[in-house]
Design a protein around this motif. Structure first.
Motif, PDB file in Angstrom:
ATOM      1  N   GLY A   1      -5.177  96.773 -12.634  1.00 40.77           N
ATOM      2  CA  GLY A   1      -5.460  95.537 -12.039  1.00 40.77           C
ATOM      3  C   GLY A   1      -5.212  95.295 -10.578  1.00 40.77           C
ATOM      4  N   GLN A   2      -4.941  94.259 -10.014  1.00 41.26           N
ATOM      5  CA  GLN A   2      -4.649  94.060  -8.696  1.00 41.26           C
ATOM      6  C   GLN A   2      -3.221  94.199  -8.450  1.00 41.26           C
ATOM      7  OE1 GLN A   2      -6.628  90.592  -7.142  1.00 41.26           O
ATOM      8  NE2 GLN A   2      -8.140  91.912  -5.937  1.00 41.26           N
ATOM      9  N   LEU A   3      -2.629  95.095  -7.798  1.00 43.29           N
ATOM     10  CA  LEU A   3      -1.515  95.372  -7.782  1.00 43.29           C
ATOM     11  C   LEU A   3      -0.608  94.112  -6.931  1.00 43.29           C
ATOM     12  CD1 LEU A   3      -0.823  99.095  -6.290  1.00 43.29           C
ATOM     13  CD2 LEU A   3      -0.118  98.008  -8.692  1.00 43.29           C
ATOM     14  N   GLY A   4       0.483  93.849  -7.474  1.00 41.75           N
ATOM     15  CA  GLY A   4       1.101  92.574  -7.060  1.00 41.75           C
ATOM     16  C   GLY A   4       0.890  91.476  -7.720  1.00 41.75           C
ATOM     17  N   LEU A   5      -0.236  91.075  -8.473  1.00 38.95           N
ATOM     18  CA  LEU A   5      -0.499  90.019  -9.019  1.00 38.95           C
ATOM     19  C   LEU A   5       0.407  89.478 -10.180  1.00 38.95           C
ATOM     20  CD1 LEU A   5      -4.179  88.690  -9.744  1.00 38.95           C
ATOM     21  CD2 LEU A   5      -2.366  88.149 -11.194  1.00 38.95           C
TER      22      LEU A   5
ATOM     23  N   SER B   1       3.059  90.932 -10.539  1.00 40.42           N
ATOM     24  CA  SER B   1       4.335  91.073 -10.196  1.00 40.42           C
ATOM     25  C   SER B   1       4.842  89.656  -9.505  1.00 40.42           C
ATOM     26  CB  SER B   1       4.538  92.166  -9.114  1.00 40.42           C
ATOM     27  OG  SER B   1       4.586  93.419  -9.653  1.00 40.42           O
ATOM     28  N   LEU B   2       4.146  89.015  -8.741  1.00 40.28           N
ATOM     29  CA  LEU B   2       4.236  88.002  -8.234  1.00 40.28           C
ATOM     30  C   LEU B   2       4.907  86.922  -8.988  1.00 40.28           C
ATOM     31  CD1 LEU B   2       4.338  86.308  -5.421  1.00 40.28           C
ATOM     32  CD2 LEU B   2       1.834  85.792  -5.752  1.00 40.28           C
TER      33      LEU B   2
ATOM     34  N   VAL C   1       8.648  85.389 -10.064  1.00 41.72           N
ATOM     35  CA  VAL C   1       9.066  83.749  -9.927  1.00 41.72           C
ATOM     36  C   VAL C   1       9.538  83.310 -11.455  1.00 41.72           C
ATOM     37  CG1 VAL C   1       8.229  81.726  -9.374  1.00 41.72           C
ATOM     38  CG2 VAL C   1       7.812  83.590  -7.880  1.00 41.72           C
TER      39      VAL C   1
ATOM     40  N   VAL D   1      -3.240  82.050  -9.056  1.00 38.63           N
ATOM     41  CA  VAL D   1      -3.449  83.241  -8.084  1.00 38.63           C
ATOM     42  C   VAL D   1      -5.037  83.826  -8.122  1.00 38.63           C
ATOM     43  CG1 VAL D   1      -2.729  85.649  -7.735  1.00 38.63           C
ATOM     44  CG2 VAL D   1      -1.044  83.779  -8.274  1.00 38.63           C
TER      45      VAL D   1
ATOM     46  N   LEU E   1      -7.460  83.764  -4.654  1.00 39.28           N
ATOM     47  CA  LEU E   1      -8.135  85.126  -4.451  1.00 39.28           C
ATOM     48  C   LEU E   1      -9.518  84.785  -4.599  1.00 39.28           C
ATOM     49  CD1 LEU E   1      -5.822  87.545  -5.939  1.00 39.28           C
ATOM     50  CD2 LEU E   1      -6.157  87.009  -3.571  1.00 39.28           C
TER      51      LEU E   1
ATOM     52  N   LEU F   1      14.897  87.755  -3.902  1.00 36.70           N
ATOM     53  CA  LEU F   1      13.812  86.948  -4.423  1.00 36.70           C
ATOM     54  C   LEU F   1      12.567  86.884  -3.408  1.00 36.70           C
ATOM     55  CD1 LEU F   1      12.161  85.104  -6.454  1.00 36.70           C
ATOM     56  CD2 LEU F   1      13.194  83.115  -5.387  1.00 36.70           C
TER      57      LEU F   1
ATOM     58  N   ALA G   1       5.332  91.492  -3.354  1.00 40.73           N
ATOM     59  CA  ALA G   1       4.091  91.428  -4.318  1.00 40.73           C
ATOM     60  C   ALA G   1       2.878  90.857  -3.545  1.00 40.73           C
ATOM     61  CB  ALA G   1       4.768  90.290  -5.319  1.00 40.73           C
ATOM     62  N   LEU G   2       3.299  89.952  -2.688  1.00 38.47           N
ATOM     63  CA  LEU G   2       2.192  89.469  -1.864  1.00 38.47           C
ATOM     64  C   LEU G   2       1.496  90.505  -0.986  1.00 38.47           C
ATOM     65  CD1 LEU G   2       3.528  86.049  -0.697  1.00 38.47           C
ATOM     66  CD2 LEU G   2       1.693  86.382  -2.396  1.00 38.47           C
TER      67      LEU G   2
ATOM     68  N   MET H   1       1.581  93.776  -1.498  1.00 44.68           N
ATOM     69  CA  MET H   1       0.664  94.658  -2.369  1.00 44.68           C
ATOM     70  C   MET H   1      -0.700  94.015  -2.788  1.00 44.68           C
ATOM     71  SD  MET H   1       3.367  96.757  -4.922  1.00 44.68           S
ATOM     72  CE  MET H   1       3.970  95.312  -5.700  1.00 44.68           C
ATOM     73  N   LEU H   2      -0.536  92.643  -3.147  1.00 46.02           N
ATOM     74  CA  LEU H   2      -1.662  91.940  -3.576  1.00 46.02           C
ATOM     75  C   LEU H   2      -2.906  91.659  -2.512  1.00 46.02           C
ATOM     76  CD1 LEU H   2      -2.609  90.263  -5.813  1.00 46.02           C
ATOM     77  CD2 LEU H   2      -1.470  88.290  -4.902  1.00 46.02           C
TER      78      LEU H   2
ATOM     79  N   SER I   1      -4.135  95.421  -1.854  1.00 44.51           N
ATOM     80  CA  SER I   1      -4.997  95.560  -3.245  1.00 44.51           C
ATOM     81  C   SER I   1      -6.447  94.840  -3.079  1.00 44.51           C
ATOM     82  CB  SER I   1      -4.158  95.496  -4.641  1.00 44.51           C
ATOM     83  OG  SER I   1      -4.876  95.668  -5.580  1.00 44.51           O
ATOM     84  N   PHE I   2      -6.039  93.841  -2.478  1.00 43.64           N
ATOM     85  CA  PHE I   2      -7.380  92.698  -2.741  1.00 43.64           C
ATOM     86  C   PHE I   2      -8.274  93.253  -1.451  1.00 43.64           C
ATOM     87  CE2 PHE I   2      -9.687  88.876  -1.310  1.00 43.64           C
ATOM     88  CZ  PHE I   2     -10.131  88.575  -2.408  1.00 43.64           C
TER      89      PHE I   2
ATOM     90  N   LEU J   1      -2.591 102.694  -1.683  1.00 43.76           N
ATOM     91  CA  LEU J   1      -2.042 101.994  -2.605  1.00 43.76           C
ATOM     92  C   LEU J   1      -2.692 102.149  -3.976  1.00 43.76           C
ATOM     93  CD1 LEU J   1       0.403  99.969  -3.079  1.00 43.76           C
ATOM     94  CD2 LEU J   1      -1.448  98.281  -2.675  1.00 43.76           C
TER      95      LEU J   1
ATOM     96  N   GLN K   1      -1.506 103.790  -7.415  1.00 42.98           N
ATOM     97  CA  GLN K   1      -1.654 103.135  -8.748  1.00 42.98           C
ATOM     98  C   GLN K   1      -2.383 104.006  -9.667  1.00 42.98           C
ATOM     99  OE1 GLN K   1      -4.511 100.012  -8.288  1.00 42.98           O
ATOM    100  NE2 GLN K   1      -3.718  98.741 -10.017  1.00 42.98           N
TER     101      GLN K   1
END
Lengths: 174, 311
Positions: free
Chosen positions: A70-74, A76-77, A81, A119, A123, B40, B47-48, B50-51, B54-55, B63, B67
């Motif tokens: 999937g989209q890395l970081g999604l 995770s983010l 939190v 998210v 996007l 944090l 994360a942002l 990478m997002l 990746s996006f 990346l 992956q």
């Protein structure tokens, strides 16, 4: 938290992430999908605090995104939190309360679902709010069913800390 | 700033208490809080980042490669988990299938009903299309009478009983239809209008006892009068015995013979084929049984032939 605890938490979250992507995502009951990773993260965060929760959420999310391509970081983010919030709850008001794991799981299931939805929406991807809302109640119930055994297992692996070891900004009066 | 080892006064007791070093929680808590927030923030930013990467390039880039490697590394664990879970999943699937079989059965039966209805509708639509094509071929063919324009319409009601030989069509005087307007299908004449309203018209079929149509044998020109017969057939009446009519001859409308008495039916509309020719010593005329071209039991697409001549 010492290194051994960190390793134990990492193993727990790794196993939970693998189980989630390979087994639990295929379990659809009344439109809901149980999330053992979320429940495990909640248990770890409640027992080990916000920092462990945030770090555990980040890497667990990374595992999920990697395994599912999937989209890395999604994930995770959102899990970062989530882990942080639940950790803070455990460090402060949630500590020593029997209902804390159940309350946390119920609340975080809702927040996690909407977090991922938001998210995706931001996007510009497909964000089917109706499907999410319809599957939310069954997902909460399924996660609550998982909570008792998972929390008991995590509690057995990660022994609860003494009060003095909690990182808290709330000064105790007792 | 006050010293961390400062004395604190407890209001209740009114006496001062010196804090030990182990009670320096607020200071440790503040540093922990700062560290926690920094971690944090770092994780969220990571994360942002990478997002974002990746996006922007979901199928290429470093990346994506990382992956891919990670996914390959995780694959054995996933397969192992699936293998372990397979027996449990099979058991769950078995009971789940049992539980849902009844519901599934009801659902499938409903789908089958719907599919049958759809298939019937398709058959009806195909039949209608065939009738429309037939009608169009007639209107564009050489047999179509001059000085007439077709008002294409459909039959909206059928005879209510075996005694009624009228149908209602969905076009009336607003379309130029008037009393005695002949009505045809792609196969041939079916009757004439016997009642008309602005948007509907009643058509009395050739099988009605009150209908008589001047007709002729298209092969040899022998004329007669078409009227209803037995069992859905027609009779070509008033044909003298000396005339030769053969089985299989085509019967068409005769049209106007005398301009002073114009026929309501134009010349050449197909009516039917001679089925049988009979006679007897005492009868004045031949008994010519005609099988109509039009099927009066399944009328749908029809055309009313409206004269374009000024009256």
């Amino acid at each position: 938290m010492n290194a051994v605890d960190g390793l134990k938490a990492a193993v727990l979250l790794f196993v939970a992430a693998i189980l989630q992507v390979s087994i639990f995502t295929q379990v659809h009951i009344l439109g809901g999908v149980p999330d053992i990773l979320l429940v495990t993260l909640v248990a770890v965060a409640l027992l080990r605090g916000a920092m462990t929760g945030a770090i555990g959420g980040f890497f667990a999310g990374l595992l999920v995104d990697t395994a599912t391509l999937g989209q890395l970081g999604l994930t995770s983010l959102v899990l970062t939190v989530a882990g942080y919030w639940i950790g803070r709850y455990g460090e402060t008001t949630g500590r020593d309360r029997g209902h804390a794991p159940f309350t946390s799981v119920a609340v975080i299931t809702v927040l996690y679902a909407f977090g991922v939805l938001i998210v995706h929406f931001v996007l510009g991807e497909r964000a089917p709010a109706g499907d999410v809302v319809r599957g939310l109640l069954p997902a909460i119930v399924l996660n609550l069913i998982l909570t008792a055994p998972v929390y008991a297992l995590v509690r057995r692996v990660l022994r609860p800390l003494d009060r003095g070891d909690y990182a808290t900004e709330v000064q105790l009066l007792g | 700033m006050a010293s961390r080892d400062r004395t604190a006064r407890v209001a209740v007791l009114g006496s001062s208490v010196r804090r030990s070093r182990s009670d320096r929680r607020p200071a440790r808590g503040r540093s922990n809080a700062l560290l926690r927030r920094i971690i944090l923030a770092v994780l969220v930013v990571a994360a942002l980042a990478m997002l974002t990467v990746s996006f922007r390039s979901p199928t290429s880039g470093a990346l994506h490669d990382v992956q891919g490697v990670g996914a390959s590394a995780l694959r054995p664990f996933e397969i192992a988990a699936q293998r372990v879970a397979r027996p449990f999943r099979d058991v769950y699937g078995y009971f789940s299938d049992l539980a849902t079989a009844k519901t599934e059965n009801v659902k499938l039966k409903r789908e089958l009903r719907e599919a049958r209805g759809e298939a019937n509708a398709n058959v009806a639509a195909a039949q209608r299309t065939s009738e429309l094509e037939n009608l169009l071929a007639f209107e564009q063919g050489a047999r179509y009478p001059q000085d007439y324009r077709p008002v294409n319409t459909t039959v909206i009601s059928y005879p209510g009983s075996a005694f009624a030989q009228q149908v209602t069509i969905a076009a009336g005087s607003d379309s130029g239809i008037h009393l005695f307007t002949p009505v045809v299908t792609g196969d041939g004449l079916i009757g004439r209008v016997t009642n008309v309203t602005p948007d509907q018209a009643q058509v009395t079929l050739l099988t009605d006892p009150d209908i008589n149509v001047p007709a002729r044998d298209a092969t040899n020109g022998v004329s007669g009068l078409i009227r209803h017969g037995e069992g859905g057939t027609l009779i070509l009446d008033r044909v003298a015995k000396e005339h030769k009519i053969r089985k299989g001859d085509i019967i068409v409308t005769q049209g106007t013979v005398d301009r002073r008495y114009p026929s309501v039916y134009p010349y050449g509309l197909p009516i039917g084929r001679v089925l049988n020719v009979g006679t007897s010593d005492i009868a004045t005329f031949l008994t010519v049984t005609v099988e109509p071209f039009a099927s009066f039991d399944s009328l749908d697409a029809v055309a009313a032939l409206v004269s374009t001549k000024k009256r």
